[in-house]
Design an enzyme around this catalytic site. Structure first.
Site, short mmCIF file in Angstrom:
data_model
loop_
_atom_site.label_atom_id
_atom_site.label_comp_id
_atom_site.label_asym_id
_atom_site.label_seq_id
_atom_site.Cartn_x
_atom_site.Cartn_y
_atom_site.Cartn_z
N SER A 21 0.84 -1.20 0.00
CA SER A 21 0.00 0.00 0.00
C SER A 21 0.88 1.25 0.00
CB SER A 21 -0.90 0.02 1.24
OG SER A 21 -1.44 1.32 1.38
N ASP A 28 -6.70 -6.27 4.17
CA ASP A 28 -6.05 -4.95 4.23
C ASP A 28 -6.12 -4.39 5.64
OD1 ASP A 28 -5.10 -2.39 3.71
OD2 ASP A 28 -6.81 -1.79 2.48
N HIS A 71 -8.24 1.32 -4.10
CA HIS A 71 -9.19 1.14 -3.00
C HIS A 71 -9.84 2.48 -2.70
CE1 HIS A 71 -9.57 0.19 1.62
NE2 HIS A 71 -10.73 0.43 1.05
N MET A 111 -12.01 4.96 -0.79
CA MET A 111 -12.65 5.26 0.50
C MET A 111 -13.23 6.66 0.37
SD MET A 111 -9.68 3.61 2.89
CE MET A 111 -8.52 3.62 1.53
N MET A 158 -8.66 8.48 -0.26
CA MET A 158 -9.43 8.92 0.91
C MET A 158 -9.88 10.36 0.74
SD MET A 158 -6.93 7.44 3.84
CE MET A 158 -6.49 5.70 3.92
N ASP A 172 -4.61 3.79 -1.94
CA ASP A 172 -5.71 4.15 -1.04
C ASP A 172 -6.18 5.56 -1.32
OD1 ASP A 172 -5.98 1.83 0.80
OD2 ASP A 172 -3.86 2.25 1.17
N HIS A 207 -1.21 -1.26 -4.29
CA HIS A 207 -2.49 -0.88 -3.66
C HIS A 207 -2.48 0.64 -3.43
CE1 HIS A 207 -6.06 -1.79 -1.16
NE2 HIS A 207 -5.61 -0.86 -0.34
N MET A 212 -11.49 -5.60 5.33
CA MET A 212 -10.72 -4.64 6.12
C MET A 212 -10.44 -5.25 7.49
SD MET A 212 -10.13 -2.03 4.20
CE MET A 212 -9.17 -1.23 5.49
C1 DX5 Z 1 -6.29 1.79 5.51
C2 DX5 Z 1 -5.83 1.43 4.12
C3 DX5 Z 1 -4.73 0.45 4.10
C4 DX5 Z 1 -3.46 0.92 4.77
C5 DX5 Z 1 -2.83 -0.31 5.37
O1 DX5 Z 1 -7.46 2.53 5.40
O2 DX5 Z 1 -6.92 0.86 3.38
O3 DX5 Z 1 -4.45 0.02 2.76
O4 DX5 Z 1 -2.56 1.54 3.91
O5 DX5 Z 1 -1.73 0.08 6.11
P1 DX5 Z 1 -0.99 -0.94 7.10
O6 DX5 Z 1 -0.56 -2.12 6.26
O7 DX5 Z 1 0.13 -0.14 7.63
O8 DX5 Z 1 -2.00 -1.36 8.14
ZN ZN Z 2 -6.48 -0.03 1.40
#
Ligand code: DX5
Ligand code: ZN
Length: 222
Positions: A9, A176, A67, A69, A38, A36, A34, A138
């Protein structure tokens, strides 16, 4: 079941050097990247959008696993597809019509994913398996990297593995949040076949060793 894949990620990467980080992790053996996304609304944090995904797309050939969010997600699906996402995953809570959103992703020529928050039941995905390429469990509440793995999600992973296998469909099962060399074997034993890891890859000095360490349990079990 598929051979397990590792999807680092980017959230845990050095944001001042994103291009180099993408190149480095691809060179180190990452299967997918990956990303993310947000919005500070669906989750209490803001990361980056399609412009950044597009800029990074040319830095590596591995699949981009996006991903989302964000809520609403529908107005941005085309932008992420055009930016170079190969897989686009979203949460059922991000809009009123999950089935339609997944149809849209498929119509854009991309693979579709459904993300289940820790409190979201497996039933949320049960009736959309025919248009789902990936289910993401998650194992932390979404929004931040570096959180602790929620053991309660292992039973959900096992339940989804049974659901996928009995459907006979080609659906990946991804985990994840808080995935480390210690928790990866638990995820794989429960039936996951794609591991997302932020801190456990980008937070380490040697990306190749970190990725190999996450795969190691799979090799030992083989
Ligand atoms: C959290 C993200 C993850 C995050 C995971 O909302 O969806 O992808 O980057 O990070 P680690 O592996 O550090 O928990
Ligand atoms: Zn993620």
């Amino acid at each position: 079941m598929h051979a397990p894949l590792i999807a680092p990620s980017l959230l845990a990467a050095d944001f001042a050097r994103l291009g180099e980080e993408v190149e480095a992790v691809a060179r180190a053996g990452a299967d997918w990247l990956h990303l993310d996304i947000m919005d500070g609304h669906f989750v209490p944090n803001i990361s980056f959008g399609p412009v950044v995904v597009k800029a990074l797309r040319k830095r590596a050939a591995i699949p981009f696993d996006v991903h989302l969010m964000i809520a609403p997600a529908d107005p941005y699906l085309a932008a992420f597809a055009e930016a170079g996402a190969d897989i686009i995953s979203l949460h059922p809570e991000a809009g009123p019509h999950l089935h339609r959103s997944l149809q849209t992703i498929r119509a854009l020529g991309r693979k579709s994913g459904v993300v289940l928050n820790p409190a979201t039941p497996v039933e949320a995905v049960a009736h959309v398996l025919d248009i789902t390429d990936l289910i993401l469990v998650m194992s932390v509440n979404p929004g931040f990297g570096g959180q602790s793995f929620l053991q309660s999600q292992l039973a959900k992973i096992a339940e989804l593995r049974r659901m996928i296998d009995s459907s006979g469909r080609d659906i990946r099962l991804q985990v994840d949040g808080g995935v480390t060399a210690a928790t990866a074997p638990l995820c794989l034993a429960a039936g996951a076949d794609v591991l997302v890891a932020g801190t456990a890859v980008f937070g380490q000095a040697d990306y190749a060793a970190a990725i190999a360490g996450l795969r190691a349990p799979a090799r030992a079990a083989a």
